[in-house]
Design a protein around this motif. Structure first.
Motif, PDB file in Angstrom:
ATOM      1  N   ALA A  15     -23.709 -16.920 -24.415  1.00 41.54           N
ATOM      2  CA  ALA A  15     -25.141 -17.255 -24.422  1.00 41.54           C
ATOM      3  C   ALA A  15     -25.903 -16.383 -23.423  1.00 41.54           C
ATOM      4  CB  ALA A  15     -25.341 -18.732 -24.108  1.00 41.54           C
ATOM      5  N   ALA A  16     -25.354 -16.201 -22.229  1.00 39.43           N
ATOM      6  CA  ALA A  16     -26.022 -15.386 -21.203  1.00 39.43           C
ATOM      7  C   ALA A  16     -26.119 -13.925 -21.644  1.00 39.43           C
ATOM      8  CB  ALA A  16     -25.279 -15.489 -19.875  1.00 39.43           C
ATOM      9  N   GLN A  17     -25.047 -13.414 -22.227  1.00 43.17           N
ATOM     10  CA  GLN A  17     -25.054 -12.027 -22.697  1.00 43.17           C
ATOM     11  C   GLN A  17     -26.077 -11.850 -23.817  1.00 43.17           C
ATOM     12  OE1 GLN A  17     -20.913 -11.896 -23.746  1.00 43.17           O
ATOM     13  NE2 GLN A  17     -20.342 -10.755 -21.902  1.00 43.17           N
ATOM     14  N   LYS A  18     -26.105 -12.796 -24.742  1.00 45.34           N
ATOM     15  CA  LYS A  18     -27.034 -12.698 -25.865  1.00 45.34           C
ATOM     16  C   LYS A  18     -28.486 -12.751 -25.392  1.00 45.34           C
ATOM     17  CE  LYS A  18     -27.670 -14.265 -30.575  1.00 45.34           C
ATOM     18  NZ  LYS A  18     -27.140 -15.080 -31.655  1.00 45.34           N
ATOM     19  N   ARG A  19     -28.782 -13.646 -24.427  1.00 43.15           N
ATOM     20  CA  ARG A  19     -30.147 -13.718 -23.874  1.00 43.15           C
ATOM     21  C   ARG A  19     -30.550 -12.380 -23.282  1.00 43.15           C
ATOM     22  NH1 ARG A  19     -28.564 -18.681 -21.972  1.00 43.15           N
ATOM     23  NH2 ARG A  19     -28.115 -17.826 -19.914  1.00 43.15           N
ATOM     24  N   TRP A  20     -29.635 -11.755 -22.524  1.00 41.15           N
ATOM     25  CA  TRP A  20     -29.933 -10.469 -21.886  1.00 41.15           C
ATOM     26  C   TRP A  20     -30.138  -9.386 -22.949  1.00 41.15           C
ATOM     27  CZ3 TRP A  20     -26.620  -6.002 -20.667  1.00 41.15           C
ATOM     28  CH2 TRP A  20     -27.233  -5.104 -19.788  1.00 41.15           C
ATOM     29  N   LEU A  21     -29.258  -9.330 -23.938  1.00 40.78           N
ATOM     30  CA  LEU A  21     -29.369  -8.323 -24.993  1.00 40.78           C
ATOM     31  C   LEU A  21     -30.666  -8.488 -25.791  1.00 40.78           C
ATOM     32  CD1 LEU A  21     -25.679  -8.436 -26.266  1.00 40.78           C
ATOM     33  CD2 LEU A  21     -26.736  -6.576 -24.951  1.00 40.78           C
ATOM     34  N   GLN A  22     -31.061  -9.727 -26.074  1.00 42.70           N
ATOM     35  CA  GLN A  22     -32.283  -9.977 -26.834  1.00 42.70           C
ATOM     36  C   GLN A  22     -33.523  -9.451 -26.110  1.00 42.70           C
ATOM     37  OE1 GLN A  22     -31.809 -14.216 -27.422  1.00 42.70           O
ATOM     38  NE2 GLN A  22     -31.108 -13.922 -29.525  1.00 42.70           N
ATOM     39  N   ARG A  23     -33.477  -9.422 -24.788  1.00 38.47           N
ATOM     40  CA  ARG A  23     -34.626  -8.940 -24.026  1.00 38.47           C
ATOM     41  C   ARG A  23     -34.860  -7.449 -24.240  1.00 38.47           C
ATOM     42  NH1 ARG A  23     -35.066 -11.179 -18.624  1.00 38.47           N
ATOM     43  NH2 ARG A  23     -37.011 -10.024 -18.605  1.00 38.47           N
ATOM     44  N   GLY A  24     -33.850  -6.713 -24.687  1.00 39.53           N
ATOM     45  CA  GLY A  24     -34.006  -5.289 -24.939  1.00 39.53           C
ATOM     46  C   GLY A  24     -34.541  -4.962 -26.322  1.00 39.53           C
ATOM     47  N   LEU A  25     -34.574  -5.944 -27.211  1.00 39.52           N
ATOM     48  CA  LEU A  25     -34.998  -5.689 -28.587  1.00 39.52           C
ATOM     49  C   LEU A  25     -36.433  -5.191 -28.697  1.00 39.52           C
ATOM     50  CD1 LEU A  25     -33.326  -8.718 -30.414  1.00 39.52           C
ATOM     51  CD2 LEU A  25     -32.632  -6.305 -30.522  1.00 39.52           C
ATOM     52  N   ASP A  26     -37.322  -5.670 -27.850  1.00 41.89           N
ATOM     53  CA  ASP A  26     -38.739  -5.299 -27.940  1.00 41.89           C
ATOM     54  C   ASP A  26     -39.161  -4.271 -26.904  1.00 41.89           C
ATOM     55  OD1 ASP A  26     -39.156  -7.062 -30.073  1.00 41.89           O
ATOM     56  OD2 ASP A  26     -39.492  -8.739 -28.719  1.00 41.89           O
ATOM     57  N   GLY A  77     -25.324  -3.590 -29.875  1.00 39.53           N
ATOM     58  CA  GLY A  77     -25.932  -4.619 -29.041  1.00 39.53           C
ATOM     59  C   GLY A  77     -27.091  -5.298 -29.741  1.00 39.53           C
ATOM     60  N   ALA A  78     -27.887  -4.510 -30.451  1.00 37.85           N
ATOM     61  CA  ALA A  78     -29.008  -5.084 -31.207  1.00 37.85           C
ATOM     62  C   ALA A  78     -28.479  -6.037 -32.273  1.00 37.85           C
ATOM     63  CB  ALA A  78     -29.843  -3.976 -31.838  1.00 37.85           C
ATOM     64  N   LYS A  79     -27.390  -5.638 -32.923  1.00 40.81           N
ATOM     65  CA  LYS A  79     -26.782  -6.496 -33.951  1.00 40.81           C
ATOM     66  C   LYS A  79     -26.212  -7.763 -33.313  1.00 40.81           C
ATOM     67  CE  LYS A  79     -23.607  -6.298 -37.815  1.00 40.81           C
ATOM     68  NZ  LYS A  79     -22.681  -5.476 -38.583  1.00 40.81           N
ATOM     69  N   ALA A  80     -25.539  -7.613 -32.160  1.00 39.82           N
ATOM     70  CA  ALA A  80     -24.967  -8.775 -31.461  1.00 39.82           C
ATOM     71  C   ALA A  80     -26.057  -9.720 -30.977  1.00 39.82           C
ATOM     72  CB  ALA A  80     -24.111  -8.312 -30.289  1.00 39.82           C
ATOM     73  N   ALA A  81     -27.248  -9.164 -30.708  1.00 41.43           N
ATOM     74  CA  ALA A  81     -28.369  -9.983 -30.238  1.00 41.43           C
ATOM     75  C   ALA A  81     -29.063 -10.690 -31.396  1.00 41.43           C
ATOM     76  CB  ALA A  81     -29.371  -9.116 -29.481  1.00 41.43           C
ATOM     77  N   GLY A  82     -28.664 -10.354 -32.620  1.00 41.15           N
ATOM     78  CA  GLY A  82     -29.227 -11.030 -33.772  1.00 41.15           C
ATOM     79  C   GLY A  82     -30.286 -10.256 -34.509  1.00 41.15           C
ATOM     80  N   SER A  83     -30.480  -8.986 -34.167  1.00 39.23           N
ATOM     81  CA  SER A  83     -31.488  -8.190 -34.847  1.00 39.23           C
ATOM     82  C   SER A  83     -30.895  -7.512 -36.075  1.00 39.23           C
ATOM     83  CB  SER A  83     -32.028  -7.108 -33.914  1.00 39.23           C
ATOM     84  OG  SER A  83     -32.914  -6.255 -34.622  1.00 39.23           O
ATOM     85  N   PRO A  84     -31.607  -7.560 -37.203  1.00 40.11           N
ATOM     86  CA  PRO A  84     -31.110  -6.859 -38.374  1.00 40.11           C
ATOM     87  C   PRO A  84     -31.329  -5.346 -38.267  1.00 40.11           C
ATOM     88  CG  PRO A  84     -33.204  -7.892 -38.867  1.00 40.11           C
ATOM     89  CD  PRO A  84     -32.811  -8.315 -37.467  1.00 40.11           C
ATOM     90  N   LYS A  85     -32.206  -4.935 -37.328  1.00 45.32           N
ATOM     91  CA  LYS A  85     -32.502  -3.520 -37.112  1.00 45.32           C
ATOM     92  C   LYS A  85     -31.656  -2.979 -35.976  1.00 45.32           C
ATOM     93  CE  LYS A  85     -37.365  -4.370 -38.142  1.00 45.32           C
ATOM     94  NZ  LYS A  85     -38.698  -4.276 -37.606  1.00 45.32           N
TER      95      LYS A  85
END
Length: 90
Positions: A15-26, A77-85
Motif C-alpha cells: 500500500a505504501a509503495q503504491k501510494r508513492w508510485l501513484q504520486r508520480g503519475l501526474d 511503475g505506472a502499471k503497478a500504480a494502476g495506470s493504464p498508460k
C-alpha cells in the motif's frame, strides 16, 4: 520472482509503495516525491524497494542533499500504480 511451481510471479506493491508510485503519475517526467502530503520524508526502504522491483529509477543526484534518492516512475511503475498508460517522460 518465481513461484513454488516454477511459474513467474509478478511482484505487487505494498500500500505504501503504491501510494508513492501513484504520486508520480501526474508529475512531469514521472518525478516521484521525496516527501509525503504531510511533509514527512518518504521512507528510504520504500524508495529502494521500488527501484529494486523496477517500478522507479534513479533520476539525478541532488548536489545539495547527496543522500536523497531522486527518482522517476518507470513504465512498469505506472502499471503497478494502476495506470493504464505509461509514465510521462520529459
Amino acid at each position: 520472482m518465481t513461484g513454488s511451481d516454477g511459474s513467474e510471479k509478478k511482484a505487487v506493491p505494498t500500500a505504501a509503495q503504491k501510494r508513492w508510485l501513484q504520486r508520480g503519475l501526474d508529475q512531469a517526467g514521472g518525478k516521484l516525491p521525496l516527501f509525503d502530503d504531510e511533509g514527512r520524508q518518504i521512507s528510504v526502504r520504500t524508495i529502494r524497494s521500488c527501484v529494486a522491483a523496477g517500478w522507479a529509477e534513479p533520476w539525478f543526484s541532488n548536489p545539495i542533499k547527496p543522500d536523497w534518492l531522486v527518482c522517476r516512475l518507470t513504465a512498469a511503475g505506472a502499471k503497478a500504480a494502476g495506470s493504464p498508460k505509461t509514465a510521462k517522460r520529459s
